[in-house]
Motif scaffolding. Structure first.
Motif, PDB file in Angstrom:
ATOM      1  N   THR A 310       0.832  -1.210   0.000  1.00  0.00           N
ATOM      2  CA  THR A 310       0.000   0.000   0.000  1.00  0.00           C
ATOM      3  C   THR A 310       0.862   1.253   0.000  1.00  0.00           C
ATOM      4  OG1 THR A 310      -1.820  -1.107   1.140  1.00  0.00           O
ATOM      5  CG2 THR A 310      -1.747   1.285   1.273  1.00  0.00           C
ATOM      6  N   GLN A 313       2.184   1.618  -3.501  1.00  0.00           N
ATOM      7  CA  GLN A 313       1.180   2.041  -4.481  1.00  0.00           C
ATOM      8  C   GLN A 313       0.729   3.484  -4.255  1.00  0.00           C
ATOM      9  OE1 GLN A 313       0.300   0.025  -7.204  1.00  0.00           O
ATOM     10  NE2 GLN A 313       2.094  -0.979  -6.320  1.00  0.00           N
ATOM     11  N   HIS A 332      -5.793   5.344 -10.468  1.00  0.00           N
ATOM     12  CA  HIS A 332      -5.062   4.296  -9.748  1.00  0.00           C
ATOM     13  C   HIS A 332      -5.584   4.169  -8.320  1.00  0.00           C
ATOM     14  CE1 HIS A 332      -1.905   1.399  -9.345  1.00  0.00           C
ATOM     15  NE2 HIS A 332      -1.338   2.026  -8.339  1.00  0.00           N
ATOM     16  N   HIS A 336      -6.829   0.606  -7.184  1.00  0.00           N
ATOM     17  CA  HIS A 336      -6.138   0.123  -5.991  1.00  0.00           C
ATOM     18  C   HIS A 336      -7.143  -0.198  -4.890  1.00  0.00           C
ATOM     19  CE1 HIS A 336      -3.992   0.735  -2.096  1.00  0.00           C
ATOM     20  NE2 HIS A 336      -3.061   0.026  -2.697  1.00  0.00           N
ATOM     21  N   LYS A 340      -6.739  -3.881  -3.531  1.00  0.00           N
ATOM     22  CA  LYS A 340      -6.124  -3.923  -2.203  1.00  0.00           C
ATOM     23  C   LYS A 340      -7.149  -4.324  -1.144  1.00  0.00           C
ATOM     24  CE  LYS A 340      -2.573  -3.619  -1.706  1.00  0.00           C
ATOM     25  NZ  LYS A 340      -1.630  -2.530  -1.638  1.00  0.00           N
ATOM     26  N   LEU A 384      -2.638  -6.263  -8.800  1.00  0.00           N
ATOM     27  CA  LEU A 384      -1.561  -5.504  -8.171  1.00  0.00           C
ATOM     28  C   LEU A 384      -0.271  -5.596  -8.977  1.00  0.00           C
ATOM     29  CD1 LEU A 384      -0.140  -4.023  -5.804  1.00  0.00           C
ATOM     30  CD2 LEU A 384       0.054  -6.254  -4.664  1.00  0.00           C
ATOM     31  N   GLY A 392      -4.987  -3.079 -12.437  1.00  0.00           N
ATOM     32  CA  GLY A 392      -3.737  -2.445 -12.052  1.00  0.00           C
ATOM     33  C   GLY A 392      -2.826  -2.159 -13.225  1.00  0.00           C
ATOM     34  N   LYS A 396      -1.552   1.675 -13.525  1.00  0.00           N
ATOM     35  CA  LYS A 396      -0.115   1.834 -13.289  1.00  0.00           C
ATOM     36  C   LYS A 396       0.596   2.290 -14.553  1.00  0.00           C
ATOM     37  CE  LYS A 396       2.358  -1.319 -14.246  1.00  0.00           C
ATOM     38  NZ  LYS A 396       2.873  -2.663 -14.536  1.00  0.00           N
ATOM     39  N   THR A 429       7.030  -5.196  -7.542  1.00  0.00           N
ATOM     40  CA  THR A 429       5.639  -5.384  -7.109  1.00  0.00           C
ATOM     41  C   THR A 429       5.100  -6.720  -7.592  1.00  0.00           C
ATOM     42  OG1 THR A 429       5.265  -2.993  -7.130  1.00  0.00           O
ATOM     43  CG2 THR A 429       3.315  -4.417  -7.168  1.00  0.00           C
TER      44      THR A 429
END
Length: 630
Positions: A310, A313, A332, A336, A340, A384, A392, A396, A429
């Motif tokens: 976290t 990110q 994002h 996320h 998450k 992620l 993601g 990202k 990641t």
């Protein structure tokens, strides 16, 4: 529908009041229904507001009541309903609702059931206050309320010393940043004479010098660094894992830590007048993203892996807003929140099935025994990791491209450096995400004997399934050049968003990002499934580096030695020496002086008339003698 936007705040507040006052008497079933219903109704109102705003070119201010009136100074308690606050509302209430439902099963046996849901509703109410505020003072109220809620929920199991300490640590560390944030709000009022967003942003280009804009934005950013756990104020977030897992999910996905990113995006009109601040935001974000990812590589506690993830990110999000890609940062933030929350709740499901176990070294082989949890965790980990076409990946990659192509950062070498840090962090990641997958669900079982492994109940797995679907397809709302997120947020960021050039380079960088993610996943598979002895040999060969990472760069120890212990020693000195010797000594000495004086003067009060007559005569003689001599 916009006229009823205040209901978004009212429903969670009613949940707080009902469960807070009578929850212990209504029974657990009604506590859960009230808490979940309150957040669910707020989400439905948010959906209605969302559709009402489609096609709108500006936001709407919804007054609630007159709050503060002192002379010419007036502050209204009012809501700013625009595209940014509405999207944040949907994230907070939508993900928050699923976490509430999951909590019904997770907290079913807890003796403070009503208290937990009361605080959970209060957390959602506080975050909604923060994102819907139309002025800096109301924003600050919500800002402090989420800090209070995090303290209460991280330390919810306060009978555990570790949980009590974690709650205090979160509160104190974030207070450091909040002090700067408060100074920033005061400086805004001293400069503009108002705290209204609309008036401040309208006057800012004509009123602020570069130096003053830099001072204001750096003070505001100090608060964001604390709330959103960036270097150097990130140390509270890993310890926040001491709270119940739904709390971790709520903090990491939908509430507190996203406040800093939202605040910078909301105040972008001020930040863009301070190029130094923008660069600092981007650099701190990039460095934090890489730094936290390196620590996550070697963590064995499944929730701590996610905690450092976290932090990393969030670094990506600050990199985005620092290079002027505000919509990309919010995009994002949204994706996320999906993956998450999914990962934390899936980790909680693993704990539920393993009698509270957190150490991945004592797991393994769970994919056939906890099928739903495995599939949902895998979906979250893939999102992620930035696996191609998952949520993601799109959000990202958008950030990396905007960092490479930013018009806010004038230095080409700095832009390239930020992109490079981002792509390396993307590799790390994907590696640690699938390291967690393979250690937890694949390979031979390392679960302690006597543990009855079981899947979680449907009340927990249903929210997991919904979040897994969102983690898989949620990125489709932000496909490059067709982004519904950018289109929806355009009225908020239209004049401030960096130019988004298109070309072969963009697609080449996107392909490279996909290759990097897949390569990291393959490497994790080789190290933890094909050749499981390799990580141990590498940790021995590079023992110094491994020890440095596993001890989190000794930052906590440095803080203890350089700040905490000196302050404790100073407090001990002041309490034992200064307070007891000087403060108490002065007060006690003064009391003793008057006490002794009273004892002596009391002797003059004998009760005999002859003594009083003698005193009168002597006094008369002294007075007459004085007059004669004069």
């Amino acid at each position: 529908m916009l006229d009823f936007a205040w209901l978004i705040l009212l429903f969670p507040l009613l949940g707080v009041l009902i469960n807070g006052f009578i929850g212990n008497r209504t029974g657990r079933r009604w506590v859960g229904r009230v808490a979940c219903g309150a957040v669910g109704l707020s989400f439905l109102v948010g959906v209605g507001v969302f559709f009402a705003l489609l096609g709108e070119e500006h936001g709407h201010t919804i007054p609630i009541f007159s709050w503060i009136t002192v002379g010419d100074f007036q502050i209204e308690a009012a809501l700013l309903v625009d595209q940014l606050s509405t999207l944040m509302t949907l994230v907070v209430t939508g993900v928050g609702f699923l976490i509430h439902v999951y909590s019904i099963g997770y907290m079913a046996e807890d003796e403070r059931y009503a208290r937990f849901f009361t605080l959970l509703n209060l957390f959602v109410f506080s975050m909604l206050t923060l994102v819907l505020a139309d002025n800096f003072l109301l924003l600050y109220v919500g800002w402090e309320l989420v800090g209070l809620c995090s303290y209460l929920l991280i330390g919810f199991w306060f009978e555990r010393p570790s949980a009590a300490e974690a709650g205090k640590k979160a509160f104190l560390v974030t207070r450091v940043g909040d002090f700067g944030f408060a100074l920033g709000v005061m400086l805004i009022f001293a400069t503009f004479g108002t705290l209204s967003y609309a008036q401040v942003f309208e006057q800012a280009p004509q009123t602020l010098t570069t130096g003053l804009a830099t001072a204001i934005t750096l003070l505001l950013f100090a608060g964001a660094v604390g709330k959103s756990a960036q270097i150097p104020l990130y140390v509270w977030l890993p310890d926040a894992m001491e709270g119940p897992t739904p709390v971790s999910a709520l903090i990491h996905a939908a509430t507190m830590v996203t406040a800093g990113v939202y605040m910078v995006a909301r105040t972008h009109a001020l930040f863009e007048l301070a190029p130094t601040s923008m660069t600092l935001v981007a650099v701190i974000g990039a460095v934090t993203a890489f730094y936290a990812a390196t620590i996550a590589l070697v963590q064995n506690d499944i929730k701590r892996v996610l905690a450092y993830s976290t932090i990393s990110q969030l670094g990506y999000m600050f990199l985005a807003v620092g290079v002027g890609a505000y919509a990309s940062g919010i995009f994002h933030l949204t994706t996320h929140a999906f993956f998450k929350a999914l990962l934390f709740l899936s980790a909680g499901s693993v704990m539920h099935g393993l009698a509270g176990e957190l150490d991945m070294r004592k797991m393994g082989g769970l994919k056939d025994k906890m099928r739903t949890t495995y599939r949902t965790f895998l979906a979250g980990a893939a999102a992620l990791a930035g696996f191609p076409l998952l949520s993601g990946f799109f959000s990202k990659d958008e950030i990396l491209w905007r960092a490479f192509n930013s018009s806010i950062i004038p230095s080409a070498s700095l832009r390239a450096g930020l992109w490079l840090i981002g792509i390396v962090t993307a590799f790390l990641t994907a590696f640690y995400a699938f390291r967690a997958v393979f250690l937890t669900f694949w390979g031979p079982s390392r679960v302690d004997e006597g543990v009855h492994i079981h899947e979680s109940p449907r009340v927990m797995t249903t929210p997991l399934t919904i979040l897994a679907v969102l983690a898989i397809v949620g990125g489709l709302i932000g496909i490059p050049h067709l982004s519904a997120v950018e289109g929806f947020l355009e009225p908020v960021f239209a004049h401030h968003e960096a130019a988004h050039a298109s070309g072969i380079l963009e697609w080449a960088l996107m392909a490279l990002s996909a290759i990097v993610a897949i390569a990291a996943i393959i490497l994790a598979q080789y190290m933890y499934l094909v050749n499981p002895g390799l990580p141990g040999r590498l940790s021995q060969r590079y023992a110094t580096l491994y020890k440095l990472l596993s001890n989190k760069y000794y930052v906590d120890e440095i803080y203890m030695a350089g700040i905490v212990n000196p302050l404790r020693n100073l407090a001990s000195f002041l309490s034992q020496t200064f307070d007891a010797g000087i403060i108490d000594g002065a007060v006690n000495g003064l009391a003793a002086f008057f006490g002794r004086t009273g004892e002596e003067t009391r002797k003059l009060q004998t009760g005999y008339v002859r003594n009083y007559s003698l005193a009168i005569v002597l006094g008369a003689v002294i007075v007459i003698g004085y007059i004669i001599l004069k």
